[in-house]
Structure formats: C-alpha cells, structure tokens
Scaffold this motif. Structure first.
Motif, PDB file in Angstrom:
ATOM      1  N   GLN A  22     -53.470  31.518 -20.181  1.00 59.33           N
ATOM      2  CA  GLN A  22     -52.719  30.997 -21.317  1.00 59.33           C
ATOM      3  C   GLN A  22     -53.595  30.989 -22.582  1.00 59.33           C
ATOM      4  O   GLN A  22     -54.802  30.814 -22.516  1.00 59.33           O
ATOM      5  N   THR A  23     -52.933  31.124 -23.723  1.00 61.71           N
ATOM      6  CA  THR A  23     -53.672  31.133 -24.986  1.00 61.71           C
ATOM      7  C   THR A  23     -53.276  29.976 -25.906  1.00 61.71           C
ATOM      8  O   THR A  23     -53.862  29.814 -26.969  1.00 61.71           O
ATOM      9  N   GLY A  24     -52.274  29.206 -25.487  1.00 60.36           N
ATOM     10  CA  GLY A  24     -51.860  28.089 -26.332  1.00 60.36           C
ATOM     11  C   GLY A  24     -50.528  28.320 -27.028  1.00 60.36           C
ATOM     12  O   GLY A  24     -50.260  27.733 -28.079  1.00 60.36           O
ATOM     13  N   LEU A  25     -49.675  29.151 -26.456  1.00 60.30           N
ATOM     14  CA  LEU A  25     -48.364  29.378 -27.068  1.00 60.30           C
ATOM     15  C   LEU A  25     -47.564  28.084 -27.145  1.00 60.30           C
ATOM     16  O   LEU A  25     -46.798  27.878 -28.079  1.00 60.30           O
ATOM     17  N   LEU A  26     -47.766  27.224 -26.166  1.00 63.64           N
ATOM     18  CA  LEU A  26     -47.058  25.940 -26.188  1.00 63.64           C
ATOM     19  C   LEU A  26     -47.358  25.186 -27.482  1.00 63.64           C
ATOM     20  O   LEU A  26     -46.459  24.667 -28.140  1.00 63.64           O
ATOM     21  N   GLU A  27     -48.621  25.145 -27.866  1.00 65.62           N
ATOM     22  CA  GLU A  27     -49.007  24.433 -29.073  1.00 65.62           C
ATOM     23  C   GLU A  27     -48.614  25.198 -30.337  1.00 65.62           C
ATOM     24  O   GLU A  27     -48.286  24.607 -31.357  1.00 65.62           O
ATOM     25  N   MET A  28     -48.650  26.524 -30.246  1.00 62.94           N
ATOM     26  CA  MET A  28     -48.437  27.344 -31.448  1.00 62.94           C
ATOM     27  C   MET A  28     -46.981  27.734 -31.665  1.00 62.94           C
ATOM     28  O   MET A  28     -46.657  28.346 -32.675  1.00 62.94           O
ATOM     29  N   LYS A  29     -46.097  27.385 -30.723  1.00 57.19           N
ATOM     30  CA  LYS A  29     -44.749  27.961 -30.759  1.00 57.19           C
ATOM     31  C   LYS A  29     -43.994  27.647 -32.052  1.00 57.19           C
ATOM     32  O   LYS A  29     -43.164  28.442 -32.492  1.00 57.19           O
ATOM     33  N   CYS A  30     -44.301  26.512 -32.679  1.00 55.61           N
ATOM     34  CA  CYS A  30     -43.575  26.200 -33.912  1.00 55.61           C
ATOM     35  C   CYS A  30     -43.855  27.231 -35.001  1.00 55.61           C
ATOM     36  O   CYS A  30     -43.040  27.431 -35.892  1.00 55.61           O
ATOM     37  N   CYS A  31     -45.003  27.906 -34.924  1.00 52.65           N
ATOM     38  CA  CYS A  31     -45.306  28.916 -35.938  1.00 52.65           C
ATOM     39  C   CYS A  31     -44.249  30.013 -35.938  1.00 52.65           C
ATOM     40  O   CYS A  31     -43.843  30.484 -37.000  1.00 52.65           O
ATOM     41  N   THR A  32     -43.817  30.424 -34.774  1.00 50.90           N
ATOM     42  CA  THR A  32     -42.789  31.466 -34.724  1.00 50.90           C
ATOM     43  C   THR A  32     -41.389  30.866 -34.863  1.00 50.90           C
ATOM     44  O   THR A  32     -40.517  31.455 -35.491  1.00 50.90           O
ATOM     45  N   ASN A  33     -41.201  29.704 -34.311  1.00 54.66           N
ATOM     46  CA  ASN A  33     -39.887  29.061 -34.332  1.00 54.66           C
ATOM     47  C   ASN A  33     -39.461  28.673 -35.748  1.00 54.66           C
ATOM     48  O   ASN A  33     -38.332  28.905 -36.151  1.00 54.66           O
ATOM     49  N   TYR A  34     -40.362  28.130 -36.518  1.00 60.09           N
ATOM     50  CA  TYR A  34     -40.008  27.699 -37.875  1.00 60.09           C
ATOM     51  C   TYR A  34     -39.887  28.873 -38.838  1.00 60.09           C
ATOM     52  O   TYR A  34     -39.346  28.726 -39.921  1.00 60.09           O
ATOM     53  N   THR A  35     -40.476  30.002 -38.477  1.00 62.94           N
ATOM     54  CA  THR A  35     -40.563  31.082 -39.458  1.00 62.94           C
ATOM     55  C   THR A  35     -39.819  32.352 -39.050  1.00 62.94           C
ATOM     56  O   THR A  35     -39.882  33.347 -39.760  1.00 62.94           O
ATOM     57  N   GLY A  36     -39.162  32.324 -37.902  1.00 64.60           N
ATOM     58  CA  GLY A  36     -38.456  33.526 -37.452  1.00 64.60           C
ATOM     59  C   GLY A  36     -39.407  34.648 -37.066  1.00 64.60           C
ATOM     60  O   GLY A  36     -39.049  35.818 -37.124  1.00 64.60           O
ATOM     61  N   GLY A  37     -40.619  34.294 -36.673  1.00 66.67           N
ATOM     62  CA  GLY A  37     -41.601  35.319 -36.297  1.00 66.67           C
ATOM     63  C   GLY A  37     -41.426  35.771 -34.859  1.00 66.67           C
ATOM     64  O   GLY A  37     -40.653  35.197 -34.101  1.00 66.67           O
ATOM     65  N   TYR A  38     -42.154  36.808 -34.497  1.00 70.59           N
ATOM     66  CA  TYR A  38     -42.108  37.311 -33.130  1.00 70.59           C
ATOM     67  C   TYR A  38     -43.150  36.611 -32.276  1.00 70.59           C
ATOM     68  O   TYR A  38     -44.228  36.278 -32.755  1.00 70.59           O
ATOM     69  N   MET A  39     -42.823  36.445 -31.013  1.00 70.91           N
ATOM     70  CA  MET A  39     -43.811  35.970 -30.057  1.00 70.91           C
ATOM     71  C   MET A  39     -43.852  37.008 -28.946  1.00 70.91           C
ATOM     72  O   MET A  39     -42.822  37.327 -28.356  1.00 70.91           O
TER      73      MET A  39
END
Ligand SMILES: *[C@@H]1O[C@H](CO)[C@@H](O)[C@H](O)[C@H]1NC(C)=O
Ligand SMILES: *[C@@H]1O[C@H](CO)[C@@H](O)[C@H](O)[C@H]1NC(C)=O
Ligand SMILES: *[C@@H]1O[C@H](CO)[C@@H](O)[C@H](O)[C@H]1NC(C)=O
Ligand SMILES: [Zn+2]
Length: 740
Positions: A346-363
């Motif tokens: 794991q790289t921390g997607l759980l913690e970082m997920k708002c970065c893509t969720n709030y901005t419509g970015g790709y994960m």
C-alpha cells in the motif's frame, strides 16, 4: 409510443441521464413511500459526435433567483417575441439578436432534438493547459526507467503550447526550472515539516503577485513564474537526463511527502481557475512530513483494517487532514490531482483519496510502473477525439435547476459543494447536499454523478401545471482546446398520482439505474460512517425496501455488501481504489463492478453469456469473466488438456485453435478500451489463479473470511448467494408494492 426500455435508452443516448423513475409520484407523501428516491445518474460530458457546439451564448431567464437556460420545453410567443420559463413561469423578452425568429425559423435551442446543447463562450481569453508532473524517484531502477519512458511519451502527446512543470522527490524534493537552453536548474529542499511557506517562496524567488499586477487570468503568473512552467515547445525536457541521478530505494532512504512542497509551491505558479492537471507518480508510502502514512523504521508495516478498527493507525488522521487541505486548495483553484500509485504494498491511497475525489482526478493502482496496466492506462489519459482535442475537461461546475415541485437533495461523485443556496435546494441532504452547484475540476466523457431529488408537492395539491416536472443540468467547463463551454441538458418527466396511476409509475422504474443509485448511497455511507453501522443502514433500507414481502431481507443487497461495502478482504488502499472507480464510472461500467459478466466459448455454438455460477464451469468450455478490474480467461479441464497436448498447432484441429483464440480476441478488445486497463489473467482448471473465478461464482466459499471483522462487532447473517437479478427483482417488486 416507445416502450419504457426504449425510452430510457433514447434518453441516455441523447442526454446522458438515467432516472430511477421515469414517471414521478406527484406528492411528497407518496414519494417518500417509494424508498428508492427520484434520482438520476448524469454523465455531463457524454460523448456526442452529432453535437457540434453552437457559437453563441445561452439565453437566460431574467428572474434573478432562476437564471434557467432557454430550452425546448419553454412556451414561446413568436409574435410578441416572448418566452415563458418552464421553471419559474417568468415571461422573458428575447434578446435583439433573436428578432428574426418565427415558427419556421427557430433557434437550435428550441428544437426538441437539442434537449442537450453545447455553447461556446465568446468572452474571455483562451486558457492555457497546465500539466505539473510530481514524480517520486525513490524506486527501483526498472520502475524508474519505465516511468521515465512513459513520462517522455506523454510530453510528446501534449499540444506545443501546453505549460509543463516538474517536481521530483526522493531523498529531497526538487523543483526544476525548465528550459534554460538545455541546462536544467533545480531547487532542492528537505521535504519535511520545517519548511515554511514564506521561506520557501523566498528561496524559489517567488513573490506574491502584487495587487497592481491585476487579477485577471492573463495577469501576473506569466511574468514571475514562467521559470517553473514552460510551454512544451520551448523546453528541451529530456526526462532521462532530469530524472537520471536521483534515484534511491525505499529501504535505503525514506522519502518525504512531496505534498508539503506542493502545498506551498503550486498555487503560486499555476493559474487560478484555469485547468491544470497535477499528475503525481508514487512508488511507495510517504515516511516523512505531515503526509507520512508509515513510520520510517523499516519493519513497521503500513496500517491495516485491523489497526484502523483498533484505533491503532497513528498517522492516518493527521495525514488525511493534510491531504484534505491540499485537496481543498486544489479544488478551489479548479485544479485536478491524479494519483498513479505503483508498488507492491500500500502507498496511502486511503489517506490521499480526497485528492482525487475532490478534484475529479484519476486514481490508478498497479504493482509496478513497468506494467502494461500503468503504461497503457496512462497513455489513455491523453486520448484525443475526432477533432484532435483531449477527452478531458477542466475546472467544471455543475448546476441543477428544478421545477417547483421537486428539489435537489445532493450529489454523490467526484465533486465538492459550491454552497449555492436557492429555491431548488432541498433541506433533506443526500450525499453532498445543501447546494444546487458543485465543482468538478476534472471531467471526462464517462464521469458520472449521482443526483438525488425530493418531491415537495403537497399531497392535496393538484398535479402540477403542465403535468411534467423538469430538471435542467448546466455544466460549465474549460474545453481542452482552451475554450470555455456550457453544456445544457433539459429533461422532463410526467407526474402521476400514485394512488390512481401506480401502474404507470411502476412500469417506469429503471432497475439498473436504481441499483447503482442505491449502491452509491451505500458506499457514501460506508465512507462517512463506520462499517457495522453501514450494514445496519443497509438492512434498514432493505426492510423498508422489501416491506411485507416474504423474501429474505439480508439476501437482497448481499452482492453490494460483498463487493463494495465489505472491506475486510481488501486492504484499505484497495477499498479506496474500488470505491473511487465505482463513484465515478457510468452505469454500464458500474453494473459490471457489482455483477461480473461471464461468457462461455465452446464448440456448441457462438459465445454466449452464462450465469455467474459454478454450474457454468464445464470441462469443454472456455470462460471469459469481466469484473471491470480483471479480465480472466479460464480453460475448462478438457480444453486445458488439449491445449497442453498442443492440438491447436496441428492443422487438422484448426477449429480448436480458433476456439482458443476467440476469447483472447474479445479480451483484447476490453483491454484496449477500458480505463483503467484491467488486470489480465489467463488460467485453467486447477490453476492457481482460477481462485479469482471461483471466488466470484462461489461466494459462499469466501464468506467465512469476508466477515471476520464484522463478526467481532455484531455479525451480519450469512445468507445464500444472490445475483444482481434477485436484487433487481426486489427493487422492481418495491415499485409495485408501494402502490398497495
Ligand atoms: C520491463 O518489463 C519487461 C518485461 O517484463 C522487461 O523485458 C523490461 O526489461 C523491463 N524494463 C526495465 C526497464 O527493466
Ligand atoms: C535524452 O538524453 C539521453 C542521454 O543523455 C539520450 O540517450 C536520449 O535519447 C535522450 N532522449 C530524448 C527523448 O531526447
Ligand atoms: C468524496 O468527497 C465527499 C465530500 O466532497 C465525501 O463526502 C465522500 O465521502 C468522498 N467519497 C469518497 C469515495 O471518498
Ligand atoms: Zn425562470
């Protein structure tokens, strides 16, 4: 008249909308009994090759609280040159440029054909496209080499005027100054928390744009920050050189959170409210700085669900907060953050997920940067349409307008609230509510939002004027050509009295849309509440849903639990990843995630869809399973033996060769079109990877370990496996039963 399935398909095709109900109960009381609310899956930029944008701007209703866009549902008085707004009934004068209109000379926006129409905004400057690369160099040689090649490839796909910036991080964080005649200069920082914004700006030679330089989008940034953002055509950016010498390995040196720097750096050097893609490439978890998700003692593993449940994930809260503040900042500037996380752990997607969720970015999550999963997926981001524009839109806002009898409760999808109050906003929030406008920084043709509505018409009030309820979706965005565009979709559905016309309401039920809308709601609860409560919520919903019917309550939504709600079989990062995609994909893709598709290939005829059931596994069959994230080919026992014996290479068994090839060709087609590219698995009877198929067709075998965490805190009852069909049948029954 068309049947409902035809009607639903036409509307989806034309407007990108699927409603749970296509005839709406005309009173609030009846609507609340429906359990599945009036709701819609809306794909704002659904691809339409037959929709040339119109080169003028929309005509708006003059009422300040309305401002709805002129559309085919408006009543028009051609002689008086007046139009009546179908949302607020305001009578409006046409602008002078419409003086020539008549019954036989209508502007496009009045033609029923153009219930969805796109306008090009004529004012304002052309916006530049900005791509900021944020690259972890702390990875093994093979990965770094592969990543460099992909990045270099992406540069060659950018239009020459696109602005590009580069930040790398490993032992240190480096901000690269590009385009100094082949010489690349960089500023080096320790990426830990001792950085303060002001010092950093001074070190980089960044001064705040002074008020005198103006606030327009064309102002200051070009001037003082062009050192860090250069047009692709001006730079000789050779990433092989740039990224060459900084690599390190995670075990050798902990890497800082690059986000620290980004927080301070990027708002200064990008354009506010202009499309920008911040593409981050991550090879491991951050071990330093406020975004760290794991300690730097090498033996400490990253948090698991177990740690989280025991409140033992000591970096999680702080890191999540850190990423949230970054995500908020990016989204208020209209910027997209993409995360490409490629590592075995794991790289921390759980913690970082708002970065893509709030901005419509790709994960995107893969085991390594040297996999076709990453390479092909990343390349697909830069796909172009027939006009040669990227299929990506920037800095978008979505506004919803409703006729008086219905209000909007909220949205679920990759968006944030713009806190726009107004007469269309319901007091009952579902998802991100309390607003009629949302920001979606990044959109592509498949991005789909779920929107939930509330019927507010009183029980004793007559069926509203005109007999139809209307909803208008107004999407403003920056097209990748640099233009600002406005896409307007206006839809209407009939009202019906639930007491006398329940049959027509029931017949209008769209079970597929309802299943996805309810599942999004469930995933939303899972994100905002903790596990067991969500299960209870689902049970409550189902009890309401199924009501007095004799069917087994907990069975009906079991499939949702298994794949989306129940997290225990996945790592926290994996769950975040699956939910991310479920929350943004369109209906067809989302259905595959809930209910994988299985095809059988045999000598007995052409390939055919078969039940996702162990009875579908036969010795002389090849199966192709599509779970959205995986494409799996499974050779039955006999087929596998023949293959091992090499029959496919003998001329007299050419038909066997064709049989082997057919599913491979079909799989290739899926692998080449889907985003993100699925994992490809080729296996056979007795093969170790056959477990991926078996776990889907025989979920009872996996139930035991699936519920282990749940069992500690109030075990959900295990039931027989059910299919999506059963779930949908129950939803359908509800439609009918709510009449009684
Ligand atoms: C990437 O993987 C392929 C196939 O597994 C291998 O041939 C290639 O050498 C790898 N690339 C690098 C840079 O190691
Ligand atoms: C980048 O530079 C390296 C050597 O410095 C060279 O081998 C490579 O071909 C260059 N790549 C590009 C895309 O110019
Ligand atoms: C996405 O963000 C919204 C807030 O904007 C939040 O309520 C929701 O739970 C998030 N969803 C996911 C999947 O993280
Ligand atoms: Zn109006």
């Amino acid at each position: 008249m068309a049947t409902f399935p035809e009607y639903i398909a036409q509307n989806e095709e034309r407007d990108g909308v699927r409603f749970s109900w296509n005839v709406w109960p005309s009173s609030r009381l009846e609507a609340t009994r429906m359990v599945v609310p009036v709701a819609a899956l809306f794909t704002p930029l659904k691809e339409r090759t037959d929709l040339p944008p119109i080169q003028y701007e929309p005509v708006l209703c003059s009422r300040a609280t309305c401002r709805a866009v002129l559309n085919p549902l408006c009543q028009v008085d051609y002689r008086a040159k007046l139009w009546a707004c179908n949302f607020c009934y305001q009578r409006n004068q046409f602008p002078p440029s419409y003086a020539g209109i008549s019954e036989v000379n209508q502007p496009a926006e009045l033609l029923p054909l153009f219930s969805t129409i796109e306008y090009v905004v004529q004012r304002g400057p052309q916006m530049p496209l900005v791509f900021l690369y944020v690259v972890d160099t702390c990875m093994e040689d093979e990965d770094l080499q592969a990543l460099k090649e992909s990045l270099q490839m992406s540069l060659s796909l950018l239009p020459p005027t696109a602005l590009v910036g580069l930040i790398t991080f490993g032992r240190m964080v480096q901000v690269h100054e590009l385009g100094c005649e082949g010489i690349s200069k960089s500023y080096v920082f320790r990426g830990t928390k001792d950085l303060n914004a002001k010092q950093l700006q001074e070190m980089l030679g960044l001064t705040k744009p002074s008020a005198a330089q103006g606030r327009g989008p064309q102002a200051a940034p070009q001037q003082s920050f062009n050192r860090f953002l250069q047009p692709v055509q001006k730079i000789d950016m050779n990433l092989t050189d740039l990224l060459g010498s900084y690599h390190c390995a995670h075990w050798a040196s902990p890497c800082p959170s690059p986000w620290v720097l980004l927080v301070f750096f990027y708002p200064q050097c990008t354009f506010p409210n202009t499309g920008a893609r911040i593409m981050t490439f991550i090879g491991g978890p951050a071990t330093q700085g406020p975004g760290m998700v794991v300690g730097d003692e090498l033996k400490t593993p990253i948090r698991s669900w177990h740690d989280i449940e025991k409140d033992n994930a000591k970096f999680m809260k702080k890191a999540t907060k850190h990423y949230e503040s970054l995500a908020n900042r990016a989204s208020s500037n209209g910027h997209i953050i993409d995360i490409y996380a490629c590592a075995l752990d794991q790289t921390g997607l759980l913690e970082m997920k708002c970065c893509t969720n709030y901005t419509g970015g790709y994960m995107v999550m893969a085991d390594s940067f040297n996999t076709s999963l990453f390479k092909q997926t990343f390349q697909r981001v830069f796909t172009k349409d027939v006009q040669g524009s990227f299929k990506m839109a920037f800095a978008a806002t979505l506004e919803v307008k409703t006729s008086r009898e219905i209000k909007v409760s909220g949205a679920i999808g990759p968006c944030v609230s713009l806190n726009a109050k107004g007469p269309c906003v319901s007091e009952n929030e579902i998802g991100t509510g309390g607003t009629c406008q949302w920001k979606v920084c990044g959109l592509d043709p498949s991005t789909t939002l779920a929107l939930y509505f509330e019927v507010v018409n009183q029980h004793n009030a007559p069926i509203p004027q005109g007999g139809r309820g209307a909803i208008q979706f107004v999407t403003q965005y920056q097209h990748s050509s640099g233009q600002r565009r406005i896409r307007v979709t206006t839809t209407a559905r009939n009202w019906a009295d639930a007491q006398t016309q329940i049959q027509s309401i029931a017949a209008s039920f769209d079970q597929e849309a309802a299943a996805i809308l309810m599942a999004r709601l469930a995933v939303y609860r899972a994100e905002t509440e903790e596990g067991p409560d969500v299960l209870r919520w689902l049970d409550r919903q189902l009890i309401r849903l199924v009501g007095e019917h004799t069917c087994r309550v907990s069975a009906t939504i079991d499939l949702n639990r298994k794949r989306l709600i129940i997290v225990f079989n996945n790592s926290p990062d994996e769950s975040s990843y699956y939910r991310h995609h479920f929350n943004r994909q369109d209906l067809t893709q989302a259905l595959i995630m809930i209910q994988p598709v299985l095809y059988a290939y045999s000598f007995n005829g052409p390939p055919e869809p078969v039940l996702l059931d162990s009875s579908s596994i036969l010795p002389d069959r090849i199966l192709l399973m599509d779970t959205f994230f995986q494409i799996l080919i499974y050779h039955g026992e006999t087929v596998a033996q023949w293959r091992k014996a090499g029959y496919q290479d003998m001329p007299e068994y050419e038909n066997f060769k064709h049989l082997l090839q057919a599913p491979v060709d079909d799989a290739q087609e899926l692998l080449h079109t889907r985003f993100p590219m699925p994992r490809y698995i080729d296996t056979e009877h007795g093969g170790s990877q056959a477990r991926f198929l078996l776990s889907k067709v025989n979920p009872s075998q996996t139930h035991n370990n699936m519920y282990t965490w749940g069992q500690e805190s109030g075990a959900p009852i295990l039931t027989d496996d059910v299919s999506l069909q059963v779930f949908m049948d129950h939803l359908k029954k509800l439609a009918v039963s709510s009449a009684a």
